[in-house]
Motif scaffolding. Structure first.
Motif, mmCIF file in Angstrom:
data_model
loop_
_atom_site.group_PDB
_atom_site.id
_atom_site.type_symbol
_atom_site.label_atom_id
_atom_site.label_comp_id
_atom_site.label_asym_id
_atom_site.label_seq_id
_atom_site.Cartn_x
_atom_site.Cartn_y
_atom_site.Cartn_z
ATOM 1 N N UNK A 140 -11.722 -38.241 -49.146
ATOM 2 C CA UNK A 140 -10.508 -38.793 -48.531
ATOM 3 C C UNK A 140 -9.227 -38.349 -49.235
ATOM 4 N N UNK A 141 -9.245 -38.336 -50.571
ATOM 5 C CA UNK A 141 -8.055 -37.915 -51.314
ATOM 6 C C UNK A 141 -7.760 -36.436 -51.098
ATOM 7 N N UNK A 142 -8.820 -35.633 -51.021
ATOM 8 C CA UNK A 142 -8.624 -34.204 -50.777
ATOM 9 C C UNK A 142 -8.030 -33.973 -49.389
ATOM 10 N N UNK A 143 -8.521 -34.705 -48.414
ATOM 11 C CA UNK A 143 -8.001 -34.553 -47.055
ATOM 12 C C UNK A 143 -6.528 -34.952 -46.990
ATOM 13 N N UNK A 144 -6.188 -36.053 -47.667
ATOM 14 C CA UNK A 144 -4.778 -36.477 -47.680
ATOM 15 C C UNK A 144 -3.904 -35.426 -48.368
ATOM 16 N N UNK A 145 -4.402 -34.844 -49.457
ATOM 17 C CA UNK A 145 -3.634 -33.836 -50.182
ATOM 18 C C UNK A 145 -3.372 -32.618 -49.306
ATOM 19 N N UNK A 146 -4.397 -32.193 -48.555
ATOM 20 C CA UNK A 146 -4.247 -31.050 -47.658
ATOM 21 C C UNK A 146 -3.215 -31.364 -46.585
ATOM 22 N N UNK A 147 -3.304 -32.536 -46.000
ATOM 23 C CA UNK A 147 -2.353 -32.929 -44.954
ATOM 24 C C UNK A 147 -0.929 -32.979 -45.485
ATOM 25 N N UNK A 148 -0.766 -33.534 -46.693
ATOM 26 C CA UNK A 148 0.575 -33.629 -47.282
ATOM 27 C C UNK A 148 1.164 -32.252 -47.566
ATOM 28 N N UNK A 149 0.340 -31.332 -48.060
ATOM 29 C CA UNK A 149 0.835 -29.975 -48.327
ATOM 30 C C UNK A 149 1.268 -29.288 -47.038
ATOM 31 N N UNK A 150 0.474 -29.459 -45.978
ATOM 32 C CA UNK A 150 0.848 -28.860 -44.697
ATOM 33 C C UNK A 150 2.166 -29.424 -44.182
ATOM 34 N N UNK A 151 2.340 -30.730 -44.317
ATOM 35 C CA UNK A 151 3.590 -31.370 -43.879
ATOM 36 C C UNK A 151 4.768 -30.866 -44.710
ATOM 37 N N UNK A 152 4.581 -30.767 -46.029
ATOM 38 C CA UNK A 152 5.653 -30.314 -46.902
ATOM 39 C C UNK A 152 6.079 -28.875 -46.559
ATOM 40 N N UNK A 153 5.093 -28.001 -46.359
ATOM 41 C CA UNK A 153 5.394 -26.607 -46.066
ATOM 42 C C UNK A 153 6.031 -26.470 -44.698
ATOM 43 N N UNK A 154 5.610 -27.248 -43.736
ATOM 44 C CA UNK A 154 6.187 -27.206 -42.402
ATOM 45 C C UNK A 154 7.622 -27.739 -42.422
ATOM 46 N N UNK A 155 7.832 -28.821 -43.212
ATOM 47 C CA UNK A 155 9.185 -29.390 -43.333
ATOM 48 C C UNK A 155 10.127 -28.395 -44.014
ATOM 49 N N UNK A 156 9.597 -27.700 -45.043
ATOM 50 C CA UNK A 156 10.419 -26.720 -45.747
ATOM 51 C C UNK A 156 10.839 -25.602 -44.815
ATOM 52 N N UNK A 157 9.910 -25.159 -43.942
ATOM 53 C CA UNK A 157 10.221 -24.108 -42.984
ATOM 54 C C UNK A 157 11.292 -24.581 -41.995
ATOM 55 N N UNK A 158 11.157 -25.845 -41.536
ATOM 56 C CA UNK A 158 12.122 -26.379 -40.577
ATOM 57 C C UNK A 158 13.527 -26.443 -41.165
ATOM 58 N N UNK A 159 13.628 -26.755 -42.466
ATOM 59 C CA UNK A 159 14.936 -26.845 -43.115
ATOM 60 C C UNK A 159 15.626 -25.480 -43.186
ATOM 61 N N UNK A 160 14.768 -24.429 -43.335
ATOM 62 C CA UNK A 160 15.339 -23.097 -43.429
ATOM 63 C C UNK A 160 15.638 -22.512 -42.040
#
Length: 356
Positions: A336-356
């Motif tokens: 469960x923790x690994x799955x949450x970590x993967x989801x959070x990284x995807x969200x962070x990278x997608x958010x970073x792309x949107x900001x740029x």
């Protein structure tokens, strides 16, 4: 993006389970030819067997001994063993040492008591018994009979049974602490009995190579899925860069620390620091990368006869079993923790792309 990040970890988890299952089968097959050379078991007063400790879950018995369930018993008479269960927990071990009709158990206890031992040997090792059977009635004239008796050490949770003075079986059972409610659940506090040192757990994970396996698997499977969904290369690159070994190690280490005591973790770490342990870790890591079809220039190490014996013995210990078992508690704890970590990284990278 939220819907996508929810689906992808599940794909990764199922794929990882399949790969680890295949790898486990390959490792066990490679070791099976040397199974008969594995050292005898050591019967421990406090655990019964370190490979499948008393108060632990009964499922590990199935991996060690061929047997069957019968009510509240697990019967493995071909291995000289019966186990009393309470729900799915091991309450009492019965090791048949020299009992007619039962195969002798392959092992002795940690004080050297086993087949061929007698009453005097037990007393020399443990002192006078806390409780013993009453003196036998006088024998009937003209009729030979075997006198059965026992020595019980209640504070230790171990009983020795004899036929005449010959040891026939050893029982290791759950001790009720002084002053405790005798009708209370003896396994109620199991979750509090592990809690090993996190620093030792992290060092163990670093030596096993599991973090490399998980990182490579996640990067490979997620990159493939993201490309199919049309996600930009920048997001994929961001994700792969942020999925670091320390991130993986943090979650795996917590799972190992929650599952094992510090002593068990150190025992596993000691093995992995040996030559055989390093070769075992390399074999597990490289074989997994090959199953994942991930290119690697590393070559599988040559395992000597001694390596195979050491590895086979290690995979009978609690840490060793869970290092190769795809259904292990540590895998379930970490998932469960690994799955949450993967989801959070995807969200962070997608958010970073949107900001740029």
């Amino acid at each position: 993006m939220h819907h996508m990040s929810h689906r992808l970890p599940l794909s990764y988890t199922s794929r990882a389970a399949l790969l680890v299952t295949l790898l486990t089968a390959l490792l066990l097959f490679a070791l099976s030819a040397n199974a008969q050379q594995v050292q005898p078991y050591v019967i421990k007063t406090d655990t019964g067997l370190d490979e499948c400790p008393r108060a632990g879950k009964s499922s590990c018995l199935e991996r060690l001994f061929k047997g069957s369930y019968s009510g509240s018993y697990y019967l493995a008479h071909d291995n000289g063993l019966e186990v009393v269960l309470e729900r799915d927990r091991i309450r009492t071990y019965i090791f048949y040492v020299d009992t007619p009709g039962k195969a002798p158990f392959n092992g002795r206890n940690d004080k050297g008591i086993g087949k061929g031992s007698n009453m005097d040997d037990v007393i020399r090792a443990y002192g006078a018994p806390e409780e013993r059977s009453a003196p036998p009635e006088p024998p009937i004239p003209g009729r030979a009979r075997i006198i059965e008796s026992y020595f019980d050490y209640g504070s230790l949770g171990i009983t020795f049974s004899f036929a005449d003075e010959r040891l026939i079986d050893i029982r290791v059972y759950t001790v009720i602490p002084p002053g405790a409610d005798p009708f209370a659940d003896p396994f109620a506090d199991l979750s509090q009995r592990a809690g090993g040192a996190l620093t030792v757990a992290r060092e163990l994970v670093q030596h096993t190579g599991h973090s490399h396996i998980y990182a490579a698997n996640i990067r490979s499977s997620q990159s493939s899925q993201l490309k199919k969904l049309g996600v930009s290369a920048n997001v994929i690159t961001c994700f792969n860069q942020r999925l670091t070994l320390p991130l993986i190690e943090r979650h795996l280490s917590r799972a190992f620390a929650d599952e094992f005591t510090t002593d068990q973790l150190r025992e596993g770490l000691t093995f992995y620091k040996t030559v055989s342990g390093k070769r075992f870790a390399d074999t597990f890591r490289i074989s997994t990368l090959e199953l994942l079809l991930i290119p690697t220039e590393e070559r599988l190490p040559e395992l000597s006869k001694e390596d195979r014996q050491n590895i086979a013995a290690f995979t009978r210990t609690p840490v060793g079993q869970q290092s190769v078992d795809p259904q292990a508690n540590v895998i379930r704890r970490a998932a469960p923790d690994m799955q949450r970590a993967v989801s959070e990284l995807l969200e962070q990278c997608n958010t970073q792309k949107a900001k740029h």
